[in-house]
Design a protein around this motif. Structure first.
Motif, short mmCIF file in Angstrom:
data_model
loop_
_atom_site.label_atom_id
_atom_site.label_comp_id
_atom_site.label_asym_id
_atom_site.label_seq_id
_atom_site.Cartn_x
_atom_site.Cartn_y
_atom_site.Cartn_z
N ILE A 183 5.11 2.80 1.80
CA ILE A 183 6.32 3.47 1.33
C ILE A 183 6.16 4.98 1.34
O ILE A 183 7.06 5.72 0.98
CB ILE A 183 6.71 3.01 -0.09
CG1 ILE A 183 5.47 2.97 -0.97
CG2 ILE A 183 7.35 1.67 -0.07
CD1 ILE A 183 5.32 4.13 -1.86
N ASP A 184 5.01 5.44 1.76
CA ASP A 184 4.77 6.86 1.77
C ASP A 184 5.66 7.54 2.81
O ASP A 184 5.68 7.14 3.97
CB ASP A 184 3.30 7.11 2.11
CG ASP A 184 2.99 8.59 2.06
OD1 ASP A 184 2.29 9.05 2.97
OD2 ASP A 184 3.45 9.25 1.14
N PRO A 185 6.37 8.55 2.42
CA PRO A 185 7.25 9.21 3.38
C PRO A 185 6.51 9.87 4.53
O PRO A 185 7.09 10.16 5.56
CB PRO A 185 7.99 10.25 2.54
CG PRO A 185 7.20 10.40 1.31
CD PRO A 185 6.50 9.12 1.07
N ASN A 186 5.21 10.13 4.31
CA ASN A 186 4.45 10.79 5.38
C ASN A 186 3.71 9.79 6.23
O ASN A 186 2.68 10.09 6.80
CB ASN A 186 3.45 11.76 4.78
CG ASN A 186 4.17 12.91 4.13
OD1 ASN A 186 5.32 13.15 4.44
ND2 ASN A 186 3.52 13.58 3.22
N VAL A 230 -7.63 28.38 -0.68
CA VAL A 230 -7.09 27.11 -0.17
C VAL A 230 -7.40 26.94 1.30
O VAL A 230 -7.78 25.86 1.74
CB VAL A 230 -5.56 27.05 -0.42
CG1 VAL A 230 -4.95 25.87 0.30
CG2 VAL A 230 -5.28 26.98 -1.90
N GLN A 286 0.83 -1.20 0.00
CA GLN A 286 0.00 0.00 0.00
C GLN A 286 0.87 1.25 0.00
O GLN A 286 2.03 1.21 0.40
CB GLN A 286 -0.90 0.01 1.24
CG GLN A 286 -1.94 -1.08 1.22
CD GLN A 286 -2.86 -0.95 2.41
OE1 GLN A 286 -2.42 -0.65 3.51
NE2 GLN A 286 -4.14 -1.18 2.19
N MET A 287 0.24 2.32 -0.44
CA MET A 287 0.95 3.60 -0.49
C MET A 287 1.47 3.97 0.90
O MET A 287 2.55 4.52 1.04
CB MET A 287 0.00 4.68 -1.01
CG MET A 287 0.70 5.96 -1.40
SD MET A 287 1.92 5.71 -2.67
CE MET A 287 2.93 7.14 -2.43
N GLY A 315 -6.94 4.92 3.03
CA GLY A 315 -5.72 5.38 2.34
C GLY A 315 -5.93 5.38 0.86
O GLY A 315 -5.26 4.69 0.14
N ILE A 337 1.24 29.03 6.75
CA ILE A 337 1.87 27.71 6.80
C ILE A 337 1.17 26.83 7.83
O ILE A 337 0.93 25.64 7.59
CB ILE A 337 3.37 27.87 7.13
CG1 ILE A 337 4.07 28.59 5.98
CG2 ILE A 337 4.02 26.53 7.39
CD1 ILE A 337 5.52 28.90 6.25
N LYS A 343 -3.41 19.73 5.96
CA LYS A 343 -2.74 18.51 5.51
C LYS A 343 -2.98 17.39 6.51
O LYS A 343 -3.28 16.25 6.15
CB LYS A 343 -1.25 18.78 5.34
CG LYS A 343 -0.42 17.61 4.92
CD LYS A 343 -0.77 17.09 3.55
CE LYS A 343 -0.39 18.00 2.43
NZ LYS A 343 -0.44 17.35 1.13
N LEU A 371 -6.56 22.75 -4.57
CA LEU A 371 -6.06 23.32 -5.82
C LEU A 371 -6.14 22.31 -6.95
O LEU A 371 -6.06 22.68 -8.13
CB LEU A 371 -4.61 23.80 -5.66
CG LEU A 371 -4.47 25.15 -4.98
CD1 LEU A 371 -3.01 25.48 -4.76
CD2 LEU A 371 -5.11 26.23 -5.84
N THR A 372 -6.27 21.05 -6.62
CA THR A 372 -6.41 20.04 -7.66
C THR A 372 -7.86 19.91 -8.13
O THR A 372 -8.16 19.11 -8.99
CB THR A 372 -5.95 18.67 -7.14
OG1 THR A 372 -6.45 18.49 -5.83
CG2 THR A 372 -4.44 18.61 -7.10
N LEU A 407 -1.99 25.49 6.48
CA LEU A 407 -1.70 24.41 5.54
C LEU A 407 -1.41 23.11 6.27
O LEU A 407 -1.85 22.04 5.87
CB LEU A 407 -0.48 24.76 4.69
CG LEU A 407 -0.72 25.47 3.37
CD1 LEU A 407 0.59 25.56 2.64
CD2 LEU A 407 -1.72 24.72 2.54
N LEU A 408 -0.65 23.24 7.36
CA LEU A 408 -0.28 22.05 8.12
C LEU A 408 -1.52 21.39 8.70
O LEU A 408 -1.68 20.17 8.64
CB LEU A 408 0.68 22.43 9.26
CG LEU A 408 2.12 22.71 8.82
CD1 LEU A 408 2.91 23.33 9.97
CD2 LEU A 408 2.78 21.43 8.37
N TYR A 458 -5.03 14.02 5.72
CA TYR A 458 -4.34 12.75 5.85
C TYR A 458 -5.10 11.81 6.76
O TYR A 458 -5.27 10.62 6.46
CB TYR A 458 -2.93 12.99 6.39
CG TYR A 458 -2.11 11.73 6.43
CD1 TYR A 458 -1.90 11.05 7.62
CD2 TYR A 458 -1.55 11.22 5.27
CE1 TYR A 458 -1.16 9.89 7.65
CE2 TYR A 458 -0.82 10.06 5.29
CZ TYR A 458 -0.62 9.40 6.48
OH TYR A 458 0.10 8.26 6.51
#
Lengths: 338, 338
Positions: free
Chosen positions: A8-11, A270, A4-5, A338, A319, A326, A276-277, A322-323, A330
């Motif tokens: 290996i997902d860095p987050n 935002v 799964q993502m 996920g 910032i 995010k 934004l996508t 945004l955090l 998540y």
């Protein structure tokens, strides 16, 4: 077990489990309407600690102050939902402001306003045509337009400030109900109307569809060009409305108006939860975000924070927002698999 | 879960507009498309103002293009990785102010080191936010832009600074004002940096990974590339190069303004776009970005030398960007080399 993502997902989530459980329903609510929570928290804090904040005069001041960015943010929302962007709105604001002030003395208030609004819509139309017919990316097109329209504003106005003595324009710009200027009221009405249009009309649904999955929208028979160009025209109209409002309120304009406004407007969109996508977003939340930014600025002024520190704090607030966004996204995604 | 920052990604694959599907000669439009207008432009300007193509003027333009050019090289890396860096202008302001101020206190060598360290520090923050925390790069670097701008103002207390103690013959002055074999030092530095970065991009594994991350981030992550680290490094490089540009910048005038770098990110981005680097990421070249910045500088200089007012530059830049990207798009759709 399939890879799964999240493996290996860095987050990859390293936060304690308890945060996830404590979130739950409240987290969902916060996740969707977080801008209102942030606005409420900041306002409550200022309400309690600063007596000046509570005054009607101050509240009306904040509302007027946020109006211009709010106009831009409301205009940008449908466009961003459709997965485009318009960086030229700041320059369109300047152009319209200069046009209305420059032409009001010779042509009268109403024709000047009409020309200014028409100018904004034409720029939007031009941008929309380049994006859709030539199939260029809206970021590049509107980045170039931002530079060029600013040039046009200077072409019209030159280096100096323009001013007007046209009474009807001045009275229009200063029209108010007691301490509250009419401009924020217009903004709120527009925010509600735009939100209604986005949610309850076919055009609005189509905009969401275009942003959510463009090829699916094409296959569903939606005329993409029509709606995207329409969204660009709307964005241009809102920007020119902001310019007219600003110029009417001040009875003056110069070609430097609106510098960097586009970036803060995008930030407001935002912060209001629009991705934004594309695919989702809310005009009312964009307005709330613009309001929150103004409240923040006002709060810092009341607390006598030096103007230089205000800039730093605004940047950090951006910032931080945004955090938070995010983190909540998540968490929501992780919950749904996920 | 997608973590790509394709904020400005255009529509997913759509059929090219009908009128382009006919002939294949359009494939060459990408390569020669922009060359023809540029040649016409140069001839036109030269006719009106013969001092345009003199050695001294050309060197002057190249010297002025050096600072934005160096930044553009580094930002190309960021764009190839699929992100944006809007804070480079304010990093330039901050580091130039730091260098100039500390030169008066500690001498040039320490000052330059402090400046470079500051640039790297901001780059680290940017890289952390966008690379590791995966925040949206536009808003994130906007936040950094604001914060750094505020920090610059706090540091100088609002005043502009000037170098008072360094004599005109030192190595520091040589960087901005010296000549090597008759060519101004900034140009040499610019050329060297371009070459070094191009080699880094095309011949090292880091460069390979950069293209991979920009091209398909999910696939790169699955292939074992540390996407977070790659993006992080691009921002560190970007910050470092902004500081280097600041060295040259402040060495030339021996002074620094609080907003010396404001608007730079626009010029840099425009130059990168003109150079043909795709803002989607995954492809690009530092040499082409350098060429893009130089072309832009010559266009702006040409218009000034020809006696046109300052705002003409912006309007022409607008048209040039649109034309360049259209030419590139036409070539791409026709399947030719771009």
């Amino acid at each position: 077990m399939t890879l799964q993502m999240s493996d290996i997902d860095p987050n990859r989530d390293r936060r304690p489990q308890i945060m996830e459980q404590a979130g739950g329903l409240l987290g969902n609510l916060i996740g969707r309407q977080q801008i209102w929570i942030m606005l409420a928290v900041i306002s409550a804090y200022l309400f309690i600690t600063e007596p000046t904040f509570r005054s009607i005069f101050n509240v009306c001041n904040i509302l007027l102050d946020c109006s211009y960015i709010a106009f831009l943010a409301i205009g940008l929302t449908p466009l961003i939902i459709s997965r485009n962007i318009d960086l030229a709105v700041g320059s369109i604001l300047a152009l319209s402001a200069c046009l209305v002030v420059g032409l009001a003395d010779t042509l009268g208030a109403m024709p000047a306003i009409a020309i200014a609004l028409l100018a904004g819509m034409s720029v939007g139309l031009l941008n929309g045509l380049i994006v859709e017919i030539l199939k260029l990316d809206s970021f590049i097109v509107t980045l170039a337009a931002m530079i060029g329209i600013r040039g046009l504003a200077f072409l019209f106005a030159g280096q100096d400030s323009l001013s007007t003595f046209n009474d009807s324009l001045m009275s229009l710009g200063l029209m108010s109900f007691g301490a509250l200027s009419v401009i924020p009221i217009v903004v709120i009405v527009l925010a509600v109307t735009t939100q209604w249009a986005l949610r309850r009309t076919v055009a609005g649904r189509n905009i969401h569809a275009i942003g959510g999955n463009r090829s699916a929208a094409v296959n569903a028979g939606i005329r993409i060009e029509r709606y995207v160009i329409g969204a660009f025209i709307f964005s241009g109209l809102m920007a020119s409305l902001a310019g007219v409002a600003m110029a009417a309120n001040l009875s003056a304009a110069n070609a430097n108006f609106g510098q960097s406004y586009e970036l803060w407007a995008i930030a407001a969109v935002v912060l209001g939860g629009t991705r934004l996508t594309g695919g989702s977003g809310s005009a009312i939340n964009s307005f709330a975000a613009a309001l929150m930014l103004s409240v923040l600025r006002n709060g810092m002024n009341l607390k006598h924070v030096e103007s230089f520190y205000v800039l730093v704090t605004m940047g950090l607030a951006l910032i931080l927002a945004l955090l938070i966004d995010k983190y909540l996204t998540y968490r929501r995604l992780k919950k749904s698999g996920g | 879960m997608t973590t790509t920052d394709r904020a400005m990604e255009p529509a997913q694959q759509v059929a090219p507009p009908r009128f382009l599907e006919r002939k294949n000669w359009r494939a060459y439009t990408g390569q020669i498309g922009l060359l023809v207008p540029i040649v016409i432009f140069v001839i036109a300007v030269q006719a009106v103002a013969p001092q345009f193509l003199t050695i001294s003027n050309i060197l002057q333009v190249l010297r002025q293009a050096a600072a934005p050019g160096i930044i553009a090289i580094a930002v190309t890396y960021v764009v190839i990785a699929g992100r944006f860096d809007l804070s480079v202008g304010s990093i330039l302001s901050l580091t130039s102010v730091l260098i100039v101020s500390y030169t008066n206190v500690y001498g040039p060598l320490t000052a330059v080191c402090i400046g470079l360290a500051a640039g790297v520090a901001v780059g680290v923050v940017n890289g952390f936010l966008v690379g590791y925390l995966n925040l949206n790069s536009v808003i994130g670097t906007l936040g950094t832009l604001s914060t750094v701008q505020g920090l610059t103002l706090i540091f100088t207390g609002g005043t502009n600074v000037a170098v008072k103690t360094v004599d005109a013959g030192g190595w520091f002055a040589f960087l901005g004002r010296g000549y090597i074999f008759g060519i101004p030092t900034p140009i040499i530095i610019f050329a060297l940096i371009t070459l070094v970065f191009e080699v880094l991009l095309k011949r090292t594994t880091f460069g390979r990974r950069l293209f991979a991350v920009g091209g398909n981030e999910t696939a790169s992550a699955f292939s074992g590339i540390r996407t977070g680290r790659v993006v992080f490094l691009t921002y560190v490089i970007s910050g470092l190069m902004a500081a280097c540009a600041a060295i040259i910048f402040s060495s030339r005038v021996m002074a620094a303004q609080n907003d010396g770098g404001s608007g730079y990110e626009l010029t840099v981005l425009a130059g990168i776009i003109l150079g043909g680097t795709s803002i989607l990421g995954g492809s690009g070249s530092t040499i082409r970005s350098a060429v893009g910045v130089i072309i832009l500088a010559f266009i702006q200089n040409g218009l000034l030398v020809a006696g046109l007012p300052y705002y003409a530059q912006w309007i022409v830049t607008w048209a040039v960007i649109i034309l360049a990207v259209s030419a590139d798009m036409i070539a791409r759709r026709a399947g030719g080399a771009s």
